[in-house]
Write an enzyme that holds these catalytic residues in place. Structure first.
Site, mmCIF file in Angstrom:
data_model
loop_
_atom_site.group_PDB
_atom_site.id
_atom_site.type_symbol
_atom_site.label_atom_id
_atom_site.label_comp_id
_atom_site.label_asym_id
_atom_site.label_seq_id
_atom_site.Cartn_x
_atom_site.Cartn_y
_atom_site.Cartn_z
ATOM 1 N N SER A 17 -4.004 -2.087 7.007
ATOM 2 C CA SER A 17 -4.310 -1.121 7.760
ATOM 3 C C SER A 17 -5.449 -1.468 8.630
ATOM 4 O O SER A 17 -5.673 -0.971 9.731
ATOM 5 C CB SER A 17 -4.610 0.160 6.942
ATOM 6 O OG SER A 17 -3.195 0.706 6.349
ATOM 7 N N LYS A 66 -3.734 8.410 -4.387
ATOM 8 C CA LYS A 66 -3.217 9.276 -3.370
ATOM 9 C C LYS A 66 -3.282 11.044 -3.883
ATOM 10 O O LYS A 66 -3.224 11.685 -3.417
ATOM 11 C CB LYS A 66 -1.824 9.130 -2.534
ATOM 12 C CG LYS A 66 -1.790 8.207 -1.577
ATOM 13 C CD LYS A 66 -0.579 7.846 -1.166
ATOM 14 C CE LYS A 66 -0.209 6.680 -0.021
ATOM 15 N NZ LYS A 66 0.926 6.632 0.458
ATOM 16 N N ASP A 102 2.269 10.541 5.986
ATOM 17 C CA ASP A 102 3.340 9.718 5.642
ATOM 18 C C ASP A 102 4.785 10.462 6.022
ATOM 19 O O ASP A 102 5.590 9.684 6.673
ATOM 20 C CB ASP A 102 3.411 9.321 4.023
ATOM 21 C CG ASP A 102 2.727 8.332 3.667
ATOM 22 O OD1 ASP A 102 2.221 7.490 4.484
ATOM 23 O OD2 ASP A 102 2.372 8.263 2.512
HETATM 24 P P1 NAP Z 1 6.002 4.747 -6.972
HETATM 25 O O1 NAP Z 1 5.399 6.340 -6.918
HETATM 26 O O2 NAP Z 1 5.486 3.950 -8.015
HETATM 27 O O3 NAP Z 1 7.628 5.071 -7.027
HETATM 28 C C1 NAP Z 1 8.616 4.201 -7.107
HETATM 29 C C2 NAP Z 1 9.974 4.671 -7.335
HETATM 30 O O4 NAP Z 1 10.674 3.320 -7.516
HETATM 31 C C3 NAP Z 1 10.129 5.055 -8.669
HETATM 32 O O5 NAP Z 1 10.891 6.403 -8.552
HETATM 33 C C4 NAP Z 1 10.840 4.149 -9.637
HETATM 34 O O6 NAP Z 1 11.723 4.408 -10.341
HETATM 35 C C5 NAP Z 1 11.529 3.299 -8.578
HETATM 36 N N1 NAP Z 1 11.462 1.999 -9.041
HETATM 37 C C6 NAP Z 1 10.796 0.986 -9.109
HETATM 38 N N2 NAP Z 1 11.129 -0.019 -9.669
HETATM 39 C C7 NAP Z 1 12.513 -0.054 -9.615
HETATM 40 C C8 NAP Z 1 13.566 -0.840 -9.994
HETATM 41 N N3 NAP Z 1 13.470 -2.199 -10.215
HETATM 42 N N4 NAP Z 1 14.840 -0.373 -9.700
HETATM 43 C C9 NAP Z 1 15.105 0.897 -9.695
HETATM 44 N N5 NAP Z 1 14.207 1.587 -9.248
HETATM 45 C C10 NAP Z 1 12.880 1.449 -9.124
HETATM 46 O O7 NAP Z 1 5.838 4.036 -5.601
HETATM 47 P P2 NAP Z 1 5.748 4.652 -4.058
HETATM 48 O O8 NAP Z 1 4.370 5.230 -3.698
HETATM 49 O O9 NAP Z 1 6.811 5.865 -3.913
HETATM 50 O O10 NAP Z 1 6.190 3.331 -3.138
HETATM 51 C C11 NAP Z 1 7.444 2.826 -3.243
HETATM 52 C C12 NAP Z 1 7.420 1.704 -1.949
HETATM 53 O O11 NAP Z 1 7.713 2.386 -0.566
HETATM 54 C C13 NAP Z 1 6.338 0.709 -2.244
HETATM 55 O O12 NAP Z 1 7.104 -0.582 -1.877
HETATM 56 C C14 NAP Z 1 5.354 1.258 -1.179
HETATM 57 O O13 NAP Z 1 4.537 0.010 -0.636
HETATM 58 C C15 NAP Z 1 6.474 1.834 -0.211
HETATM 59 N N6 NAP Z 1 5.668 2.501 0.655
HETATM 60 C C16 NAP Z 1 5.676 2.375 2.041
HETATM 61 C C17 NAP Z 1 5.205 3.319 3.021
HETATM 62 C C18 NAP Z 1 5.255 2.908 4.439
HETATM 63 O O14 NAP Z 1 4.388 3.651 5.070
HETATM 64 N N7 NAP Z 1 6.249 2.311 4.939
HETATM 65 C C19 NAP Z 1 4.704 4.272 2.532
HETATM 66 C C20 NAP Z 1 4.590 4.585 1.026
HETATM 67 C C21 NAP Z 1 5.039 3.823 0.458
HETATM 68 P P3 NAP Z 1 11.261 5.160 -11.913
HETATM 69 O O15 NAP Z 1 11.188 6.711 -11.580
HETATM 70 O O16 NAP Z 1 12.289 4.987 -12.868
HETATM 71 O O17 NAP Z 1 10.208 4.631 -12.479
#
Ligand code: NAP
Length: 280
Positions: A17, A66, A102
């Protein structure tokens, strides 16, 4: 005069960012610096309070702050209240306002990159963390039907239970036949897990292989580093159209920029800077 802004995170060195926001300020000849701020959970409240100083436009907020930051601002936008987290803080004469850009960034990127309009369409969201929450709220607001599949199915039910329109949001077990059906019925599949993220534990993994991806589905990966993830590679094998989360990252950042400055930044300038930062 407001001339400072930055991003709170812990860790923070991975964030790109600062690079694309600084490029946007330079492009509009606004004399401001955007910095990465490494802030531990213990330091967070004090750091948020310091934004009340006249020098600050505000801040972006990233993992893991967040949700917690909501407690330290004076007012939280209705949309951010629904999503349950903020990624943007705006300082207006010492009063702090919290926003979540987002969801808007996700919708804008769907439209800009794939001309996808979610009304009456069916989307499969994989994951049930913060990113999934932002995607589900955005899609429901646009009138889409959503199926959420998550490793921990209870967390998917938690999100679904937040919606009054119960028919719009359903949950399937990630390891059931229902999941395969959901893949077949969806016109959009969104990965909201960190699977495929560079440097992460699951960097070589995809949430789906090509046999579960139809040619006419739009495949969206929230993971933006690398730009072409294992999931997008699987989708390409099926001939499906793909969108990288880098586009959402830029659009959510552009929405934050507008909130701080009242000016519209160049998406093209921000995107080029973001891509350069990932490749360096
Ligand atoms: P988070 O709150 O930690 O949630 C991650 C989710 O993924 C949880 O539901 C988790 O399942 C699941 N998960 C994690 N590892 C897994 C695996 N090996 N197999 C299956 N499910 C799995 O993370 P988040 O903030 O939502 O972010 C998720 C991704 O999106 C990250 O890579 C982040 O960088 C990206 N992101 C991108 C943007 C963008 O602007 N492009 C914005 C926000 C986030 P459980 O519930 O079972 O733990």
């Amino acid at each position: 005069m407001q001339n400072k802004v930055g991003i709170f995170g812990y860790p923070i060195s991975h964030s790109i960012s600062p690079v694309f926001q600084q490029a946007a300020f330079a492009n509009l000849s606004i004399k401001a610096t955007y910095e990465p701020w490494l802030v531990s959970p213990d330091e967070l409240e004090g750091k948020v309070n310091s934004l009340r100083n006249n020098d600050y436009f505000g801040a972006n907020v990233t993992i893991p702050h967040k949700v917690q930051c909501i407690n330290y601002v004076d007012e939280v936008d209705l949309w951010a209240q629904k999503v349950g987290s903020i990624n943007t803080i705006v300082n207006r004469q010492g009063k702090l306002y919290g926003f979540n850009t987002d969801s808007a960034g996700f919708l804008m990127s769907l439209r800009a990159e794939a001309n996808y309009h979610p009304q009456e369409k069916t989307a499969l969201v994989i994951g049930a963390g913060g990113a999934a929450r932002a995607a589900v709220h955005a899609l429901v607001k646009q009138g889409a039907h959503i199926v959420i599949a998550n490793r921990t199915v209870e967390k998917a039910y938690d999100i679904a239970s937040e919606f009054e329109i119960v028919d719009s949001v359903k949950v399937v077990d990630r390891f059931s036949e229902g999941f395969e059906q959901a893949c077949d019925n969806a016109s959009l599949i969104v990965n909201c897990t960190p699977m495929g993220m560079k440097g992460g534990q699951f960097q070589n993994e995809s949430p789906l292989d090509s046999s579960h991806i139809k040619e006419d589905v739009l495949v969206y990966d929230m993971v933006y580093n690398p730009v072409i993830t294992p999931f997008l590679r699987e989708a390409e094998k099926s001939g499906a159209e793909t969108v990288s989360g880098l586009s959402m990252l830029v659009f959510q950042g552009a929405e934050s920029f507008k909130l701080w400055t009242g000016k519209t930044p160049s998406i093209s300038v921000m995107s080029k800077a973001a891509r350069r930062a990932l490749n360096s």
